[in-house]
Design a protein around this motif. Structure first.
Motif, short mmCIF file in Angstrom:
data_model
loop_
_atom_site.label_atom_id
_atom_site.label_comp_id
_atom_site.label_asym_id
_atom_site.label_seq_id
_atom_site.Cartn_x
_atom_site.Cartn_y
_atom_site.Cartn_z
N ARG A 276 39.81 42.90 33.43
CA ARG A 276 39.88 43.87 32.53
C ARG A 276 38.58 44.25 32.17
N GLU A 277 37.77 43.44 31.46
CA GLU A 277 36.38 43.65 30.84
C GLU A 277 35.16 43.95 31.54
N VAL A 278 35.32 43.18 32.71
CA VAL A 278 34.12 43.27 33.79
C VAL A 278 34.23 44.02 34.90
N VAL A 279 35.34 43.86 35.68
CA VAL A 279 35.58 44.31 36.96
C VAL A 279 36.02 45.96 36.80
N ALA A 280 36.86 46.39 35.82
CA ALA A 280 37.51 47.65 35.54
C ALA A 280 36.39 48.43 35.10
N ALA A 281 35.26 47.81 34.46
CA ALA A 281 34.12 48.81 33.63
C ALA A 281 33.21 49.21 34.69
N GLN A 282 33.14 48.78 35.91
CA GLN A 282 32.07 49.08 36.83
C GLN A 282 32.90 50.10 37.98
N PRO A 283 31.97 51.09 38.48
CA PRO A 283 32.73 52.12 39.52
C PRO A 283 33.21 51.30 40.64
N ASP A 284 32.47 50.25 41.31
CA ASP A 284 32.90 49.49 42.19
C ASP A 284 34.05 48.70 42.18
N GLY A 285 34.02 48.44 40.83
CA GLY A 285 35.20 47.33 40.48
C GLY A 285 36.55 48.28 40.46
N ARG A 286 36.29 49.45 40.02
CA ARG A 286 37.77 50.46 40.05
C ARG A 286 38.14 50.66 41.55
N VAL A 287 37.33 50.76 42.40
CA VAL A 287 37.59 51.06 43.67
C VAL A 287 38.16 49.69 44.23
N LEU A 288 37.71 48.46 43.89
CA LEU A 288 38.09 47.25 44.40
C LEU A 288 39.56 47.02 43.70
N LEU A 289 39.63 47.18 42.36
CA LEU A 289 41.04 47.19 41.79
C LEU A 289 42.17 48.16 42.48
N ALA A 290 41.79 49.27 42.73
CA ALA A 290 42.78 50.40 43.52
C ALA A 290 43.27 49.90 44.83
N PHE A 291 42.21 49.67 45.64
CA PHE A 291 42.74 49.33 46.80
C PHE A 291 43.03 47.78 47.12
N GLY A 292 42.65 46.92 46.24
CA GLY A 292 43.27 45.87 46.09
C GLY A 292 44.64 45.71 45.83
N LYS A 293 45.05 46.38 44.87
CA LYS A 293 46.30 46.48 44.51
C LYS A 293 47.46 47.29 45.72
N LEU A 294 46.96 48.26 46.31
CA LEU A 294 47.62 49.18 47.35
C LEU A 294 47.56 47.97 48.52
N VAL B 157 37.94 39.34 49.95
CA VAL B 157 36.52 39.59 50.25
C VAL B 157 35.71 40.57 49.32
N GLY B 158 36.56 41.70 49.11
CA GLY B 158 35.90 42.77 47.91
C GLY B 158 35.52 41.97 46.73
N PHE B 159 36.32 41.27 46.40
CA PHE B 159 36.33 40.38 44.96
C PHE B 159 35.05 39.51 44.91
N VAL B 160 34.87 38.54 46.26
CA VAL B 160 33.61 37.92 46.23
C VAL B 160 32.57 38.88 46.31
N TRP B 161 32.66 39.87 47.03
CA TRP B 161 31.55 40.76 47.12
C TRP B 161 31.22 41.40 45.81
N PHE B 162 32.19 41.72 45.12
CA PHE B 162 31.86 42.21 43.65
C PHE B 162 31.14 41.17 42.92
N SER C 276 27.22 49.91 46.48
CA SER C 276 28.26 48.88 46.12
C SER C 276 29.70 49.59 46.09
N VAL C 277 29.80 50.98 45.73
CA VAL C 277 31.09 51.53 46.11
C VAL C 277 31.29 51.90 47.38
N GLY C 278 30.29 52.37 48.30
CA GLY C 278 30.56 52.50 49.63
C GLY C 278 31.09 51.17 50.29
N LEU C 279 30.57 50.21 49.96
CA LEU C 279 30.93 48.81 50.52
C LEU C 279 32.52 48.46 50.27
N GLN C 280 32.61 48.67 48.84
CA GLN C 280 34.11 48.53 48.54
C GLN C 280 35.14 49.32 49.18
#
Length: 122
Positions: free
Chosen positions: A18-36, A71-76, A101-105
């Motif tokens: 909530r406080e670290v991952v979602a605050a970053q642009p690549d973290g938001r991509v990670l969370l969106a695709f991760g959930k899906l 893998v995306g979370f470890v990359w993040f 970072s966003v491109g890699l995610q």
């Protein structure tokens, strides 16, 4: 007086997300695709258990859908600084670093879908 010390390595995963991952642009991509990908991977696994084994989709697609968010979370985490005994400060990265970072995610998030499309095109 100095700032209160907080060991961020002892944060629960939900607070870190909530406080670290979602605050970053690549973290938001990670969370969106991760959930899906995790939801679709679980549904695909259930469908494979129930259906006949003659479809184009197989266990490798389930592994991709469930494993690549990890893998995306470890990359993040690799891009984040190691936790210190200080208050959390948002990571300031250059715009080109954020774009990479966003491109890699995106690559990690879309890889299972590319494998599914490729399986149907065969």
């Amino acid at each position: 007086m100095s700032e209160p010390f907080e060991d961020v390595s002892h944060w629960p995963v939900s607070r870190y997300v909530r406080e670290v991952v979602a605050a970053q642009p690549d973290g938001r991509v990670l969370l969106a695709f991760g959930k899906l990908n995790i939801v679709v991977g679980c549904l695909l696994a259930m469908w494979l258990v129930i259906s006949a084994p003659g479809s184009n989709l197989g266990g490798v697609h389930v592994v991709l859908l469930l494993g690549l968010p990890l893998v995306g979370f470890v990359w993040f985490l690799k891009d984040m600084p190691s936790p210190r005994l200080t208050a959390f400060e948002h990571i300031m990265r250059e715009p080109w670093q954020r774009k990479i970072s966003v491109g890699l995610q995106l690559v990690v998030g879309l890889a299972p879908w590319a494998a599914i499309v490729e399986a149907f095109l065969r």
